[in-house]
Design a protein around this motif. Structure first.
Motif, PDB file in Angstrom:
ATOM      1  N   GLY A 172      24.568  43.303-102.292  1.00 54.59           N
ATOM      2  CA  GLY A 172      24.679  44.849-102.238  1.00 54.59           C
ATOM      3  C   GLY A 172      26.690  45.369-102.540  1.00 54.59           C
ATOM      4  N   ILE A 173      27.147  44.826-102.383  1.00 56.86           N
ATOM      5  CA  ILE A 173      28.755  44.876-102.642  1.00 56.86           C
ATOM      6  C   ILE A 173      29.074  44.955-104.007  1.00 56.86           C
ATOM      7  N   MET A 174      28.361  44.068-104.713  1.00 54.27           N
ATOM      8  CA  MET A 174      28.226  43.418-106.281  1.00 54.27           C
ATOM      9  C   MET A 174      27.328  44.802-107.442  1.00 54.27           C
ATOM     10  N   GLU A 175      26.459  45.758-106.511  1.00 58.19           N
ATOM     11  CA  GLU A 175      25.698  46.244-106.826  1.00 58.19           C
ATOM     12  C   GLU A 175      26.294  46.898-108.026  1.00 58.19           C
ATOM     13  N   LEU A 215      28.772  48.949 -88.860  1.00 55.55           N
ATOM     14  CA  LEU A 215      29.448  48.497 -90.270  1.00 55.55           C
ATOM     15  C   LEU A 215      28.247  47.319 -91.417  1.00 55.55           C
ATOM     16  N   HIS A 216      27.691  46.857 -90.805  1.00 55.54           N
ATOM     17  CA  HIS A 216      27.208  46.026 -92.073  1.00 55.54           C
ATOM     18  C   HIS A 216      26.013  46.696 -92.755  1.00 55.54           C
ATOM     19  N   GLU A 217      25.789  47.829 -91.822  1.00 56.74           N
ATOM     20  CA  GLU A 217      24.580  48.841 -92.306  1.00 56.74           C
ATOM     21  C   GLU A 217      25.532  50.157 -93.071  1.00 56.74           C
ATOM     22  N   THR A 218      26.730  49.569 -92.695  1.00 55.19           N
ATOM     23  CA  THR A 218      27.099  51.560 -93.522  1.00 55.19           C
ATOM     24  C   THR A 218      27.913  50.491 -94.765  1.00 55.19           C
ATOM     25  N   ILE A 219      28.092  49.184 -94.897  1.00 56.13           N
ATOM     26  CA  ILE A 219      28.307  48.641 -95.853  1.00 56.13           C
ATOM     27  C   ILE A 219      26.886  48.384 -97.020  1.00 56.13           C
ATOM     28  N   ALA A 220      26.330  48.262 -96.322  1.00 53.02           N
ATOM     29  CA  ALA A 220      24.733  48.502 -97.040  1.00 53.02           C
ATOM     30  C   ALA A 220      24.872  49.302 -97.676  1.00 53.02           C
TER      31      ALA A 220
END
Length: 293
Positions: A172-175, A215-220
């Motif tokens: 997801g970070i690289m989308e 936090l993880h859902e915010t990044i997603a």
């Protein structure tokens, strides 16, 4: 809006600040609080104004309110909306979660059955059920009664959940649609910093889970890929009770929060490839630690 609603909401927000370990200066957006407590923004604004008069919150330079540096924990026995001290409510909530995981509660149940079993009033139980509904592991049945929704109950499915997260979160970070939510990440950073600086040693399992999953859902959400965000949210609902059941190693919890700070800082610095690599390492470490707890 009644005076009683504003009074109850002010007390609830005070407990929320204390239970989540919010650092002084943490902004308190009206919309976020309204969504959390399932009310409109008007009573939230009134409740924050009352808390400001008690110096629990203060004016934020950018507008609205923030946690005051003079905030104190709620008085022992202070009551929240359900008329029950937060600590007692948390104990009943955790007891229901544990009994459900042990298979000691049926799929369907009535409020009267749980009231008798756990020795709570209807108002107290309804507040707990509202929380469970918001978290996605119970739902009200049409007409009468309630039903528990599916959750992860075995170590194998729990491990599969972490393997799934390894597949989607770093990707997801690289989308190509990734767009940084700087304000959201800074809010998460303030919370994680508080936990890393000692808050993780006293926070409840539920508070730790909420802070970390937020936090993880915010990044997603930054990925811009709705399937990644939806998949992670669904998994978080399924694994919530298993997380509660795990033994909380406070050293590990604190270390994971420090890792979260590193991850956030990489994203804020627009080092996405490094952040994706660190996300994989972070999740592998967490999976290994959780498997042994």
């Amino acid at each position: 809006m009644t005076r009683r609603l504003a009074d109850q909401l002010a007390t609830n927000i005070h407990h929320y600040i204390a239970d989540t370990g919010m650092a002084p200066g943490t902004r308190l957006p009206e919309r976020t609080l309204a969504d959390h407590f399932k009310v409109s923004r008007s009573p939230v604004r009134e409740a924050l104004t009352r808390l400001a008069s008690q110096e629990i919150v203060c004016a934020h330079p950018g507008g609205g309110f923030a946690v005051s540096d003079r905030v104190a924990p709620p008085a022992p026995g202070a009551e929240v909306e359900d008329g029950q001290p937060t600590t007692e409510s948390e104990q009943v909530y955790m007891a229901i979660a544990e009994d459900r995981l042990r298979g000691e509660l049926p799929d369907r149940f009535t409020e009267n059955e749980l009231m008798r079993q756990y020795g709570v009033t209807r108002g107290q139980l309804q507040a707990i059920l509202r929380r469970m509904t918001q978290e996605g592991w119970v739902e009200r049945l049409p007409g009468h009664g309630w039903m528990f929704l599916p959750v992860l109950t075995s170590s194998e499915t729990y491990s599969q959940g972490y393997r799934y997260r390894l597949l989607i979160e770093a990707a997801g970070i690289m989308e190509p649609t990734f767009r940084l939510d700087r304000e959201g990440l800074l809010r998460c950073r303030a919370q994680q910093e508080e936990l890393a600086n000692g808050g993780a040693r006293t926070a409840s399992p539920a508070a730790l889970f909420d802070a970390n999953s937020r936090l993880h859902e915010t990044i997603a959400a930054c990925s811009g890929n709705s399937f990644i965000l939806d998949g992670l949210r669904r998994l978080d609902r399924l694994r919530r009770l298993m997380e509660y059941r795990k033994t909380v190693d406070r050293d590990q919890a604190e270390r994971r929060c420090r890792e979260h700070l590193t991850l956030i800082d990489l994203l804020l610095a627009d080092q996405r490839e490094a952040a994706a690599d660190f996300m994989r390492l972070h999740l592998r470490n967490a999976a290994r630690e959780k498997a042994s707890s």
